[in-house]
Design a protein around this motif. Structure first.
Motif, mmCIF file in Angstrom:
data_model
loop_
_atom_site.group_PDB
_atom_site.id
_atom_site.type_symbol
_atom_site.label_atom_id
_atom_site.label_comp_id
_atom_site.label_asym_id
_atom_site.label_seq_id
_atom_site.Cartn_x
_atom_site.Cartn_y
_atom_site.Cartn_z
ATOM 1 N N LEU A 108 0.877 -1.173 0.000
ATOM 2 C CA LEU A 108 0.000 0.000 0.000
ATOM 3 C C LEU A 108 0.911 1.218 0.000
ATOM 4 O O LEU A 108 1.907 1.255 0.723
ATOM 5 N N TYR A 109 0.556 2.204 -0.808
ATOM 6 C CA TYR A 109 1.401 3.402 -0.901
ATOM 7 C C TYR A 109 0.524 4.638 -1.013
ATOM 8 O O TYR A 109 -0.391 4.703 -1.839
ATOM 9 N N THR A 110 0.791 5.616 -0.153
ATOM 10 C CA THR A 110 0.125 6.903 -0.318
ATOM 11 C C THR A 110 1.092 8.005 0.109
ATOM 12 O O THR A 110 2.234 7.719 0.472
ATOM 13 N N GLY A 111 0.648 9.248 0.046
ATOM 14 C CA GLY A 111 1.582 10.312 0.383
ATOM 15 C C GLY A 111 0.896 11.643 0.537
ATOM 16 O O GLY A 111 -0.321 11.769 0.379
ATOM 17 N N ARG A 112 1.737 12.632 0.846
ATOM 18 C CA ARG A 112 1.209 13.983 0.991
ATOM 19 C C ARG A 112 2.332 14.980 0.761
ATOM 20 O O ARG A 112 3.466 14.777 1.192
ATOM 21 N N GLY A 113 1.987 16.053 0.087
ATOM 22 C CA GLY A 113 2.934 17.151 -0.085
ATOM 23 C C GLY A 113 2.750 18.125 1.066
ATOM 24 O O GLY A 113 1.690 18.731 1.185
ATOM 25 N N PRO A 114 3.738 18.247 1.956
ATOM 26 C CA PRO A 114 3.547 19.077 3.155
ATOM 27 C C PRO A 114 3.670 20.571 2.833
ATOM 28 O O PRO A 114 4.761 21.124 2.874
ATOM 29 N N ILE A 143 4.278 5.610 3.391
ATOM 30 C CA ILE A 143 3.699 6.950 3.265
ATOM 31 C C ILE A 143 4.824 7.932 2.947
ATOM 32 O O ILE A 143 5.762 8.091 3.720
ATOM 33 N N MET A 144 4.716 8.535 1.763
ATOM 34 C CA MET A 144 5.777 9.414 1.258
ATOM 35 C C MET A 144 5.405 10.873 1.534
ATOM 36 O O MET A 144 4.358 11.340 1.079
ATOM 37 N N LEU A 145 6.238 11.584 2.280
ATOM 38 C CA LEU A 145 5.988 13.012 2.514
ATOM 39 C C LEU A 145 6.960 13.805 1.647
ATOM 40 O O LEU A 145 8.177 13.798 1.880
ATOM 41 N N THR A 146 6.412 14.450 0.637
ATOM 42 C CA THR A 146 7.231 15.014 -0.428
ATOM 43 C C THR A 146 7.630 16.468 -0.153
ATOM 44 O O THR A 146 7.179 17.381 -0.831
ATOM 45 N N ASP A 147 8.511 16.648 0.847
ATOM 46 C CA ASP A 147 8.981 18.018 1.114
ATOM 47 C C ASP A 147 9.792 18.540 -0.072
ATOM 48 O O ASP A 147 9.773 19.729 -0.382
ATOM 49 N N ASP A 148 10.489 17.620 -0.775
ATOM 50 C CA ASP A 148 11.250 18.021 -1.963
ATOM 51 C C ASP A 148 10.315 18.566 -3.049
ATOM 52 O O ASP A 148 10.569 19.594 -3.662
ATOM 53 N N GLU A 149 9.177 17.883 -3.225
ATOM 54 C CA GLU A 149 8.208 18.331 -4.242
ATOM 55 C C GLU A 149 7.722 19.748 -3.935
ATOM 56 O O GLU A 149 7.731 20.634 -4.792
ATOM 57 N N LYS A 150 7.308 19.952 -2.696
ATOM 58 C CA LYS A 150 6.761 21.275 -2.347
ATOM 59 C C LYS A 150 7.840 22.347 -2.474
ATOM 60 O O LYS A 150 7.577 23.457 -2.919
ATOM 61 N N PHE A 151 9.067 21.998 -2.070
ATOM 62 C CA PHE A 151 10.164 22.954 -2.199
ATOM 63 C C PHE A 151 10.376 23.332 -3.666
ATOM 64 O O PHE A 151 10.516 24.498 -4.017
ATOM 65 N N LYS A 236 10.331 10.241 -8.983
ATOM 66 C CA LYS A 236 10.404 9.791 -7.586
ATOM 67 C C LYS A 236 9.027 9.374 -7.085
ATOM 68 O O LYS A 236 8.876 8.329 -6.452
ATOM 69 N N GLN A 237 8.023 10.187 -7.376
ATOM 70 C CA GLN A 237 6.675 9.807 -6.925
ATOM 71 C C GLN A 237 6.233 8.507 -7.606
ATOM 72 O O GLN A 237 5.439 7.760 -7.064
ATOM 73 N N CYS A 238 6.768 8.269 -8.812
ATOM 74 C CA CYS A 238 6.426 7.039 -9.536
ATOM 75 C C CYS A 238 7.120 5.808 -8.957
ATOM 76 O O CYS A 238 6.463 4.822 -8.635
ATOM 77 N N PRO A 271 -4.109 4.553 -2.723
ATOM 78 C CA PRO A 271 -5.291 5.386 -2.486
ATOM 79 C C PRO A 271 -4.877 6.855 -2.620
ATOM 80 O O PRO A 271 -3.872 7.262 -2.030
ATOM 81 N N CYS A 272 -5.598 7.639 -3.382
ATOM 82 C CA CYS A 272 -5.239 9.054 -3.543
ATOM 83 C C CYS A 272 -6.437 9.848 -4.063
ATOM 84 O O CYS A 272 -7.399 9.272 -4.555
ATOM 85 N N ALA A 273 -6.328 11.168 -3.976
ATOM 86 C CA ALA A 273 -7.359 12.008 -4.595
ATOM 87 C C ALA A 273 -7.143 11.957 -6.114
ATOM 88 O O ALA A 273 -6.019 11.771 -6.586
ATOM 89 N N ASP A 275 -6.792 14.001 -8.400
ATOM 90 C CA ASP A 275 -5.839 14.912 -9.048
ATOM 91 C C ASP A 275 -4.431 14.324 -9.154
ATOM 92 O O ASP A 275 -3.607 14.832 -9.920
ATOM 93 N N GLN A 276 -4.136 13.256 -8.388
ATOM 94 C CA GLN A 276 -2.796 12.653 -8.449
ATOM 95 C C GLN A 276 -2.669 11.629 -9.583
ATOM 96 O O GLN A 276 -1.596 11.098 -9.844
ATOM 97 N N ASP A 277 -3.777 11.355 -10.248
ATOM 98 C CA ASP A 277 -3.760 10.305 -11.270
ATOM 99 C C ASP A 277 -2.704 10.510 -12.375
ATOM 100 O O ASP A 277 -2.102 9.537 -12.814
ATOM 101 N N TYR A 279 0.336 11.432 -12.295
ATOM 102 C CA TYR A 279 1.607 10.814 -11.899
ATOM 103 C C TYR A 279 1.573 9.317 -12.159
ATOM 104 O O TYR A 279 2.516 8.722 -12.658
ATOM 105 N N PHE A 280 0.453 8.738 -11.764
ATOM 106 C CA PHE A 280 0.424 7.280 -11.755
ATOM 107 C C PHE A 280 0.116 6.696 -13.127
ATOM 108 O O PHE A 280 0.408 5.537 -13.385
ATOM 109 N N ARG A 281 -0.421 7.537 -14.017
ATOM 110 C CA ARG A 281 -0.532 7.086 -15.408
ATOM 111 C C ARG A 281 0.873 6.947 -15.982
ATOM 112 O O ARG A 281 1.156 6.042 -16.750
HETATM 113 N N1 TRP Z 1 2.147 14.745 -4.788
HETATM 114 C C1 TRP Z 1 1.356 14.511 -3.618
HETATM 115 C C2 TRP Z 1 0.859 15.853 -3.047
HETATM 116 O O1 TRP Z 1 1.282 16.902 -3.400
HETATM 117 C C3 TRP Z 1 2.099 13.749 -2.561
HETATM 118 C C4 TRP Z 1 2.206 12.275 -2.872
HETATM 119 C C5 TRP Z 1 3.360 11.548 -3.093
HETATM 120 C C6 TRP Z 1 1.128 11.340 -2.974
HETATM 121 N N2 TRP Z 1 3.080 10.247 -3.315
HETATM 122 C C7 TRP Z 1 1.721 10.077 -3.257
HETATM 123 C C8 TRP Z 1 -0.258 11.450 -2.830
HETATM 124 C C9 TRP Z 1 0.929 8.952 -3.399
HETATM 125 C C10 TRP Z 1 -1.040 10.303 -2.991
HETATM 126 C C11 TRP Z 1 -0.443 9.056 -3.269
HETATM 127 O O2 TRP Z 1 -0.004 15.837 -2.200
#
Ligand code: TRP
Length: 494
Positions: A108-114, A143-151, A236-238, A271-273, A275-277, A279-281
């Motif tokens: 299972l993999y999910t994440g958030r951009g802080p 669970i990936m917290l993408t501080d690099d992405e937000k930066f 990286k998110q991929c 699992p994601c909202a 709008d993240q699709d 990336y995963f395509r």
């Molecule tokens: N890019 C996502 C965001 O800004 C963070 C994220 C990374 C993410 N990996 C994910 C979200 C996997 C959902 C699933 O919020």
């Protein structure tokens, strides 16, 4: 006949804008950095059209047949967010059920951009849902917290600042109740410099080679002056969806150079909202081209939780009245719902009793639809609201009780998340899980499969392909891919 209603504030501002005779119509925009509902010619923000985005991106809608199978395979009643289609769309969820049925692992993999240190109720939704999936399937979770992405994407943010957001967000995420034995949380800037990331990096570099500038431009709207970090971040998110990026989770040696073919072959569910699709395509289009191919990750997509202001509104950390924050006091929750929640009720109590309200646009009802588990109660509330027997005040009270209890429970859990607890989750380590206790379709693994060969490709009738047929199919896929790349390049140039 009833008296004509006095014009509402919205109608007045419409009259003003209409005299300018400029059409404000705009289509909905959904991508990882910009989520905007459609606007009609008069400038009114409309509700999101979810079936349209599902059709446009060719995802599958969650339907009764899928949920029935879910119950059969897992023995669990579907989460209310599945029952109510708040998680409304998916890709290949049925393949994850197949995997579970065979008693095999998946990740299972999910994440958030802080992007700030405050999380609101909209942010907790994917995590609440992921926790439920973890409980149901008993599988490892990253669970990936993408501080690099937000930066990289936010001009003004500095690295230490986003890192701190990530630490605070990680504590919030932990407060949802994840099991530390089965959960690895990582902050990108920390994990990517830890020495535990060798296989993650090798995967990222390989994936970066597979994806052209034109492909990311097509998928994300990047252009020539987009910084190079943003382009590379997508990889990286991929690759975060490849189990082979985390050998330590399976107790494998992290010091060997070579990545594990067996781990690469483990499926992943994200699992994601919605709008993240995009990336995963990208990962789904390219994962089979990795030297050690991974299956296409499966996805389960959520809708967006409405802001307090109603349809199309955005919850935003910079507008405290747009959302209920997990750090709000009971008094704040009450005040926000009473004063700022858009109501589908009538202007006056008298009118409401006469005409009834509209729960579909009523924000307190919408929030109850997310957080009240009792289906019958929800149906009753909607019915009574429509009939006018339940008032706006009553609906708000129900919502306040529900949301205060949710926020309070969260805060009690959050108070227990010390720095030590945080470090436990952030430490790369072997995880422990049991998976399916009663696999019904266990397949004996052949010697070849044990060595980690990818599953044989099947032909249209579901029979394993001959070597020649496989070669032919791969060639066709390559031609198809090149064609698509060309098309995307052409699109990006437009
Ligand atoms: N890019 C996502 C965001 O800004 C963070 C994220 C990374 C993410 N990996 C994910 C979200 C996997 C959902 C699933 O919020």
């Amino acid at each position: 006949m009833t008296e004509p209603e006095p014009p509402s504030v919205a109608a007045l501002s419409f009259a003003e804008t209409a005299t300018q005779s400029v059409s404000k119509a705009a289509e909905q925009e959904i991508n990882p950095w910009d989520v905007q509902a459609a606007v009609d010619a008069e400038g009114n923000v409309l509700e999101f059209d979810y079936p349209a985005i599902s059709a446009k991106w060719a995802t599958k809608l969650v339907d009764d047949a899928l949920l029935e199978r879910f119950v059969r395979v897992t023995g669990h009643k579907p989460h209310r967010w599945l029952r109510r289609r708040l998680f409304f769309s998916h890709r290949d969820l049925e393949l994850i059920l197949d995997t579970y049925e065979r008693g095999e692992d998946f990740l299972l993999y999910t994440g958030r951009g802080p992007s700030s240190d405050a999380m609101h109720i909209g942010h907790t939704i994917p995590f609440e849902f992921t926790k439920w999936l973890q409980d149901v399937f008993d599988v490892p979770l990253v669970i990936m917290l993408t501080d690099d992405e937000k930066f990289l994407f936010k001009e003004k943010l500095k690295q230490p600042e986003v890192y701190e957001f990530a630490r605070q967000n990680a504590k919030d995420v932990i407060s949802i109740g994840f099991d530390v034995k089965k959960t690895f949380i990582y902050i990108d800037s920390e994990f990517f410099t830890s020495g535990f990331n060798r296989h993650f990096n090798l995967n990222a570099t390989e994936f970066e080679k597979l994806v052209t500038n034109n492909q990311v431009r097509g998928a994300f709207g990047f252009h020539g002056s987009t910084n190079i970090g943003s382009n590379a971040f997508a990889a990286k998110q991929c690759v975060a969806a490849f189990a082979s990026s985390y050998p330590f989770i399976w107790g494998n040696d992290i010091n060997t150079y070579h990545r594990s073919k067996q781990l690469a072959a483990i499926p992943c569910l994200i699992p994601c909202a919605i709008d993240q699709d995009p990336y995963f395509r990208l990962v789904r289009d390219n994962c089979a081209r990795m030297d050690q191919p991974s299956p296409k990750p499966a996805l389960i997509h959520s809708k967006f939780l409405t802001a307090l202001q109603g349809a199309g509104g955005k919850m935003s950390a910079s507008n405290p009245n747009s959302a209920i924050f997990m750090s709000d006091t009971e008094k704040q929750v009450k005040k926000k719902i009473n004063q700022h929640a858009f109501s589908g009720g009538q202007e006056t109590l008298e009118l409401h009793r006469e005409k009834g309200g509209n729960p579909d646009i009523d924000v307190p009802y919408q929030y109850l639809a997310y957080f009240e588990d009792d289906d019958e109660k929800l149906v009753r509330l909607a019915g009574e609201y429509r009939a006018g027997t339940l008032t706006t005040g009553d609906m708000k009270k129900e919502c306040i009780n529900m949301m205060s209890a949710y926020v309070k429970g969260f805060q009690e859990a959050r108070a227990k998340v010390t720095d030590e607890v945080l470090e436990d989750f952030l430490r790369p380590r072997k995880l422990e899980w049991k998976g399916n206790p009663n696999p019904t379709k266990k397949v004996e693994k052949t010697e070849e499969a044990k060595e980690g060969a990818a599953a044989p490709l099947l032909d249209a009738e579901g029979k394993p392909m001959t070597k020649n047929a496989m070669k032919k199919a791969q060639k066709l896929a390559e031609i198809e891919r090149k064609k698509k790349e060309k098309e995307e390049a052409a699109k990006a140039k437009q």
